[in-house]
Design a protein around this motif. Sequence first.
Motif, PDB file in Angstrom:
ATOM      1  N   GLY A  90       0.783  -1.221   0.000  1.00  0.00           N
ATOM      2  CA  GLY A  90       0.000   0.000   0.000  1.00  0.00           C
ATOM      3  C   GLY A  90       0.817   1.273   0.000  1.00  0.00           C
ATOM      4  N   THR A  91       2.144   1.140   0.089  1.00  0.00           N
ATOM      5  CA  THR A  91       3.002   2.342   0.085  1.00  0.00           C
ATOM      6  C   THR A  91       2.924   3.070  -1.248  1.00  0.00           C
ATOM      7  OG1 THR A  91       4.542   1.339   1.653  1.00  0.00           O
ATOM      8  CG2 THR A  91       5.376   3.195   0.330  1.00  0.00           C
ATOM      9  N   ILE A  92       2.920   2.303  -2.322  1.00  0.00           N
ATOM     10  CA  ILE A  92       2.961   2.902  -3.662  1.00  0.00           C
ATOM     11  C   ILE A  92       1.535   3.090  -4.168  1.00  0.00           C
ATOM     12  CG2 ILE A  92       3.804   2.634  -6.030  1.00  0.00           C
ATOM     13  CD1 ILE A  92       6.039   0.877  -4.922  1.00  0.00           C
ATOM     14  N   GLY A  93       0.992   4.283  -3.941  1.00  0.00           N
ATOM     15  CA  GLY A  93      -0.348   4.592  -4.428  1.00  0.00           C
ATOM     16  C   GLY A  93      -0.348   4.893  -5.911  1.00  0.00           C
ATOM     17  N   LYS A  94      -1.543   4.881  -6.492  1.00  0.00           N
ATOM     18  CA  LYS A  94      -1.647   5.112  -7.933  1.00  0.00           C
ATOM     19  C   LYS A  94      -1.187   6.497  -8.336  1.00  0.00           C
ATOM     20  CE  LYS A  94      -5.410   1.853  -8.832  1.00  0.00           C
ATOM     21  NZ  LYS A  94      -6.791   1.690  -9.355  1.00  0.00           N
ATOM     22  N   ASP A  95      -1.415   7.493  -7.482  1.00  0.00           N
ATOM     23  CA  ASP A  95      -1.102   8.879  -7.848  1.00  0.00           C
ATOM     24  C   ASP A  95       0.247   9.332  -7.319  1.00  0.00           C
ATOM     25  OD1 ASP A  95      -3.575   9.116  -9.075  1.00  0.00           O
ATOM     26  OD2 ASP A  95      -4.556   9.676  -7.195  1.00  0.00           O
ATOM     27  N   LEU A  96       0.975   8.457  -6.654  1.00  0.00           N
ATOM     28  CA  LEU A  96       2.263   8.846  -6.070  1.00  0.00           C
ATOM     29  C   LEU A  96       3.351   8.825  -7.127  1.00  0.00           C
ATOM     30  CD1 LEU A  96       3.884   9.498  -3.493  1.00  0.00           C
ATOM     31  CD2 LEU A  96       4.269   7.037  -3.227  1.00  0.00           C
ATOM     32  N   GLU A  97       4.058   9.952  -7.271  1.00  0.00           N
ATOM     33  CA  GLU A  97       5.208   9.995  -8.172  1.00  0.00           C
ATOM     34  C   GLU A  97       6.451   9.623  -7.378  1.00  0.00           C
ATOM     35  OE1 GLU A  97       7.457  13.632  -9.841  1.00  0.00           O
ATOM     36  OE2 GLU A  97       6.080  13.052 -11.459  1.00  0.00           O
ATOM     37  N   ILE A  98       7.145   8.626  -7.849  1.00  0.00           N
ATOM     38  CA  ILE A  98       8.310   8.115  -7.116  1.00  0.00           C
ATOM     39  C   ILE A  98       9.570   8.476  -7.882  1.00  0.00           C
ATOM     40  CG2 ILE A  98       9.398   6.069  -6.125  1.00  0.00           C
ATOM     41  CD1 ILE A  98       6.650   4.714  -6.286  1.00  0.00           C
ATOM     42  N   ARG A  99      10.534   9.023  -7.158  1.00  0.00           N
ATOM     43  CA  ARG A  99      11.835   9.343  -7.755  1.00  0.00           C
ATOM     44  C   ARG A  99      12.902   8.556  -7.011  1.00  0.00           C
ATOM     45  NH1 ARG A  99      12.646  12.583 -12.239  1.00  0.00           N
ATOM     46  NH2 ARG A  99      14.368  13.672 -11.221  1.00  0.00           N
ATOM     47  N   ALA A 100      13.670   7.781  -7.744  1.00  0.00           N
ATOM     48  CA  ALA A 100      14.790   7.039  -7.175  1.00  0.00           C
ATOM     49  C   ALA A 100      16.089   7.776  -7.473  1.00  0.00           C
ATOM     50  CB  ALA A 100      14.840   5.630  -7.750  1.00  0.00           C
ATOM     51  N   ILE A 101      17.074   7.613  -6.602  1.00  0.00           N
ATOM     52  CA  ILE A 101      18.396   8.189  -6.798  1.00  0.00           C
ATOM     53  C   ILE A 101      19.403   7.053  -6.717  1.00  0.00           C
ATOM     54  CG2 ILE A 101      20.124   9.838  -5.986  1.00  0.00           C
ATOM     55  CD1 ILE A 101      17.643  11.211  -6.920  1.00  0.00           C
ATOM     56  N   VAL A 102      20.177   6.867  -7.781  1.00  0.00           N
ATOM     57  CA  VAL A 102      21.225   5.845  -7.805  1.00  0.00           C
ATOM     58  C   VAL A 102      22.564   6.537  -7.598  1.00  0.00           C
ATOM     59  CG1 VAL A 102      22.343   4.030  -9.142  1.00  0.00           C
ATOM     60  CG2 VAL A 102      19.886   4.419  -9.386  1.00  0.00           C
ATOM     61  N   SER A 103      23.268   6.157  -6.540  1.00  0.00           N
ATOM     62  CA  SER A 103      24.614   6.675  -6.291  1.00  0.00           C
ATOM     63  C   SER A 103      25.611   5.630  -6.768  1.00  0.00           C
ATOM     64  CB  SER A 103      24.827   6.940  -4.796  1.00  0.00           C
ATOM     65  OG  SER A 103      23.911   7.903  -4.331  1.00  0.00           O
ATOM     66  N   THR A 104      26.521   6.042  -7.650  1.00  0.00           N
ATOM     67  CA  THR A 104      27.440   5.065  -8.233  1.00  0.00           C
ATOM     68  C   THR A 104      28.646   5.763  -8.834  1.00  0.00           C
ATOM     69  OG1 THR A 104      27.518   3.096  -9.655  1.00  0.00           O
ATOM     70  CG2 THR A 104      26.397   5.041 -10.535  1.00  0.00           C
ATOM     71  N   GLN A 105      29.630   4.972  -9.245  1.00  0.00           N
ATOM     72  CA  GLN A 105      30.822   5.491  -9.913  1.00  0.00           C
ATOM     73  C   GLN A 105      31.281   4.472 -10.936  1.00  0.00           C
ATOM     74  OE1 GLN A 105      34.355   6.029  -7.467  1.00  0.00           O
ATOM     75  NE2 GLN A 105      35.126   7.625  -8.835  1.00  0.00           N
ATOM     76  N   ALA A 106      31.454   4.932 -12.160  1.00  0.00           N
ATOM     77  CA  ALA A 106      31.878   4.048 -13.240  1.00  0.00           C
ATOM     78  C   ALA A 106      33.398   4.064 -13.367  1.00  0.00           C
ATOM     79  CB  ALA A 106      31.241   4.474 -14.549  1.00  0.00           C
ATOM     80  N   CYS A 107      33.966   2.888 -13.646  1.00  0.00           N
ATOM     81  CA  CYS A 107      35.411   2.750 -13.835  1.00  0.00           C
ATOM     82  C   CYS A 107      35.657   1.797 -15.001  1.00  0.00           C
ATOM     83  CB  CYS A 107      36.085   2.175 -12.582  1.00  0.00           C
ATOM     84  SG  CYS A 107      35.771   3.102 -11.062  1.00  0.00           S
ATOM     85  N   ASN A 108      36.856   1.874 -15.554  1.00  0.00           N
ATOM     86  CA  ASN A 108      37.313   0.834 -16.479  1.00  0.00           C
ATOM     87  C   ASN A 108      38.648   0.317 -15.963  1.00  0.00           C
ATOM     88  OD1 ASN A 108      39.256   2.725 -17.303  1.00  0.00           O
ATOM     89  ND2 ASN A 108      38.060   3.326 -19.113  1.00  0.00           N
ATOM     90  N   SER A 109      39.400  -0.365 -16.792  1.00  0.00           N
ATOM     91  CA  SER A 109      40.639  -0.986 -16.311  1.00  0.00           C
ATOM     92  C   SER A 109      41.735   0.032 -16.039  1.00  0.00           C
ATOM     93  CB  SER A 109      41.142  -2.003 -17.339  1.00  0.00           C
ATOM     94  OG  SER A 109      41.368  -1.366 -18.592  1.00  0.00           O
ATOM     95  N   GLU A 110      41.520   1.288 -16.432  1.00  0.00           N
ATOM     96  CA  GLU A 110      42.563   2.300 -16.268  1.00  0.00           C
ATOM     97  C   GLU A 110      42.162   3.451 -15.363  1.00  0.00           C
ATOM     98  OE1 GLU A 110      43.549   3.570 -20.179  1.00  0.00           O
ATOM     99  OE2 GLU A 110      44.483   1.680 -20.760  1.00  0.00           O
ATOM    100  N   ILE A 111      40.920   3.937 -15.452  1.00  0.00           N
ATOM    101  CA  ILE A 111      40.511   5.131 -14.705  1.00  0.00           C
ATOM    102  C   ILE A 111      39.141   4.931 -14.091  1.00  0.00           C
ATOM    103  CG2 ILE A 111      41.818   6.744 -16.179  1.00  0.00           C
ATOM    104  CD1 ILE A 111      39.102   7.433 -17.522  1.00  0.00           C
ATOM    105  N   CYS A 112      38.856   5.759 -13.070  1.00  0.00           N
ATOM    106  CA  CYS A 112      37.509   5.882 -12.529  1.00  0.00           C
ATOM    107  C   CYS A 112      36.977   7.260 -12.873  1.00  0.00           C
ATOM    108  CB  CYS A 112      37.509   5.680 -11.012  1.00  0.00           C
ATOM    109  SG  CYS A 112      37.623   3.947 -10.529  1.00  0.00           S
ATOM    110  N   LEU A 113      35.762   7.319 -13.336  1.00  0.00           N
ATOM    111  CA  LEU A 113      35.118   8.584 -13.668  1.00  0.00           C
ATOM    112  C   LEU A 113      34.573   9.223 -12.395  1.00  0.00           C
ATOM    113  CD1 LEU A 113      33.195   7.419 -16.867  1.00  0.00           C
ATOM    114  CD2 LEU A 113      35.493   8.383 -16.692  1.00  0.00           C
ATOM    115  N   PRO A 114      34.258  10.518 -12.437  1.00  0.00           N
ATOM    116  CA  PRO A 114      33.700  11.162 -11.242  1.00  0.00           C
ATOM    117  C   PRO A 114      32.419  10.463 -10.795  1.00  0.00           C
ATOM    118  CG  PRO A 114      34.345  12.801 -12.872  1.00  0.00           C
ATOM    119  CD  PRO A 114      34.469  11.483 -13.538  1.00  0.00           C
ATOM    120  N   PRO A 115      32.232  10.289  -9.474  1.00  0.00           N
ATOM    121  CA  PRO A 115      30.986   9.654  -9.005  1.00  0.00           C
ATOM    122  C   PRO A 115      29.777  10.499  -9.358  1.00  0.00           C
ATOM    123  CG  PRO A 115      32.219  10.605  -7.179  1.00  0.00           C
ATOM    124  CD  PRO A 115      33.109  10.701  -8.385  1.00  0.00           C
TER     125      PRO A 115
END
Length: 823
Positions: free
Chosen positions: A785-810
């Motif tokens: 019942g938390t997710i009502g029909k009229d409720l707009e839900i916004r998710a936030i994903v915190s992450t950081q992408a990297c490859n074999s040489e560098i990491c990009l800004p989080p």
Amino acid sequence: MLRRKVEALTVRDADGTEEDRKALEPRRTRRSAGDRIGYLFGIALLAAALLVAGAGGAAGAAEPSVLTRKQPTNRLIDSNDPYLLLHARNPVDWYPWGPEALEKAKRENKPIFLSVGYSTCYWCHVAERTIYSKQEFADLMNTWFVNIKVDREQRPDIDRVYMAATQAMTGRGGWPNNVFLTPELQPIFAGSYFPPHDDAFGRPGFDSIIESIHQAWTQDPKRVRENAEKVTAALREQQQAPEASEPIDPRASLEQAVAVWVKRADQERGGFGPAKGPRFPQAPVLALLLGTQRLAPGIADIGVLTRTLDAMAAGGIFDHLAGGFHRYGTEPTWSIPHFEKMLYDNAQLLGIYAEAFRLTGEPRYRAIAIAVADYLTRQMMAPEGGFYTAEDAAVDGKEGLSYLWSRREIAAVLGGEAAKRLFDAYELAPMPDQESLQTAEQTLKNETLGVLRLRLPIEETLKRTGHREEAQLIAAYAPERKRLLEVRNRRPQPARDAKLVVALNGLAIRAFARAAQSLDMPQYVAAARASAERMWHLAYDQTSGLQHEIFNGRAQTDAFLDDYALLGLGYLALYDATRDTLWLQRARRLADALLAHFLRSDGRLATTTAEDQLLMTPPEDGDNVYPCGSSAAVDLLLRLARSTGTARYADAARQVLDRLAHRLEGTPESWPALVLALNENDFRPSASASQIRLTTEAVVRASAVARTGAERDEVLVTLHIDGGYHVNANPATYDYLIATSIGFDGLTPAQVHYPAATLFKPSFAPAGLKVYEGEVTLSASFPRGTIGKDLEIRAIVSTQACNSEICLPPAKLPVTVKRDGAP
């Protein structure tokens, strides 16, 4: 005498002459040898034809069977196009462009009369009333020619081919664009609006012209074909691309282009061009000058830009009652407009005034931007999303009639004192052609009709009315303007072209998304998103690609280069405004389709998929009223290269630019949108893909869906990670690494489940790192019942992408959660 008579055919300005003038003058001075040859061929041919026909005598009678034939509708009645349908009940036996008409011309060995226009073109309407609705003309046209009507907004490729022919043969162009062709589609003679009969100005009438061409075709067809072949050869010769002497230097191109436009600027009244000439908005030029203030403010005085923005906003070209800009000013003070309102002008000017506010902080620019946005959403936006193409200039055949006022009318609406107060700030610029516009009563009372505009100089107006700044002045008279608009809206209104052109909607999407940020007006994102969704769901198909237009709910006509490119730029602007990766994904899909459909092996970008059906490749000669397809495509590719790190986008852009280098080298001022794109995207001809600045947002995209169940509610967040990259798992291998996690605005999940990790073993961490690669799904559960029909839900994903040489800004990736099963 005969030569003067022939040349007089092109004296009258027709609609849309900005593409004839392009830079308001310079094109004429740069006409090539091919232009001059084509022009002389056209003059010589018509001169010979007129001599054969008796120098413009009255047309002869047609066969009795033709004269008595009745035709309540013609073949255009089946067209799903507003302009073609305007001609569907003409007695002229019109054909749409297509195999039926072209094969008939060859089979019957008849020349083609091609007439190109659009639904809000004033002189197109005049021709429809005075010529094509008349049986006397229709009988001759149907007997002597195969008659084809084309909407330039539906088939811009055909229009560009034959506008180039008209300009080469006459030295100018405009709409309607009327071209007589051989059955092989080669131009015989061209012009714009022709009067029905020979007139007092010495111009041959349409009846004289068609008889002359008929006589030339039947009595000396060999000569007609030879001349048409020479004109065609000259046109094709112009398209030969010379090699550029040096690679593109974006900064040098910027400096040269800006210097040219500053030199052309009217330092007193704003705008560009000759002292007594008309004034066009020149939106790509204004965008270039605006961008220059951000990128290299020392190159040009900001006054060149602000004078034009101020003059347009104060003048009659701006609709002070309903908002929005008319097509152009017919004279240099911007007071008397050509009254069409075009989506492409208003979309671009919305973005320009909004950005000018962000740059300068001047409240008047914010006020104008909001007025334009209000006009577009109120008058030009379809209920389901998407923006209509244009509004007409005329009512009942009288241009501007619904917009004009007399002082007596304003006093009757507002009352004497309020009207007097209004005229302290505003004035009525008198229309030049009073007799054709006044009612009998107005004529009797010697009333003058005029266009409402602000009084100049503005400093004196502010002092007289007791206001500190222009924005305050505008706000103070809002009640009076509202009352006048209510009365004006009860008058007959101009017709509206209700088709949705994809490229122009791309301009609008981009403008609203950027204005939302510049003006801090988040509601504009909703307008942009509604248009963007409608374009995608109605006009795009993963298998067949994009369509060019939507009319009566139906998408049709294969899309052109600018449709793909400008819609893609609109989606990127939405991504910038929302950080919703859906729009980045769609922009990439459009760019991929663009390259598949239009990029040729030699690096050239085609502009249409129908090249092999046309006389020649449709020419692109720069950024005229809005960015051309090639400029927009390069901009899209460079932006995607920077945001995604995808090397093939950068490589494709470089290929295209190698082909365009000679155009920029000679006249960078003709390509303001392209010059701006190169500088905004920090283009360097020798740069490798590895030098492109990358971000986590560019290589990690997120989508989310909500589900409701009997025991609990759930949100599933899916990460799409580009090949060669990974993100840290949760938990991460080490505490100092940024673990991928999800949170929600205003909601706390009961539990978050993170998937099993993949072990990644780079050289610097032989024991391995726990990561996610490819596509992974994270889930968050909530009490039922938390997710009502009229409720707009916004998710936030915190992450950081990297490859074999560098990491990009989080990064923190915002995601709008959709309901399960939603599109």
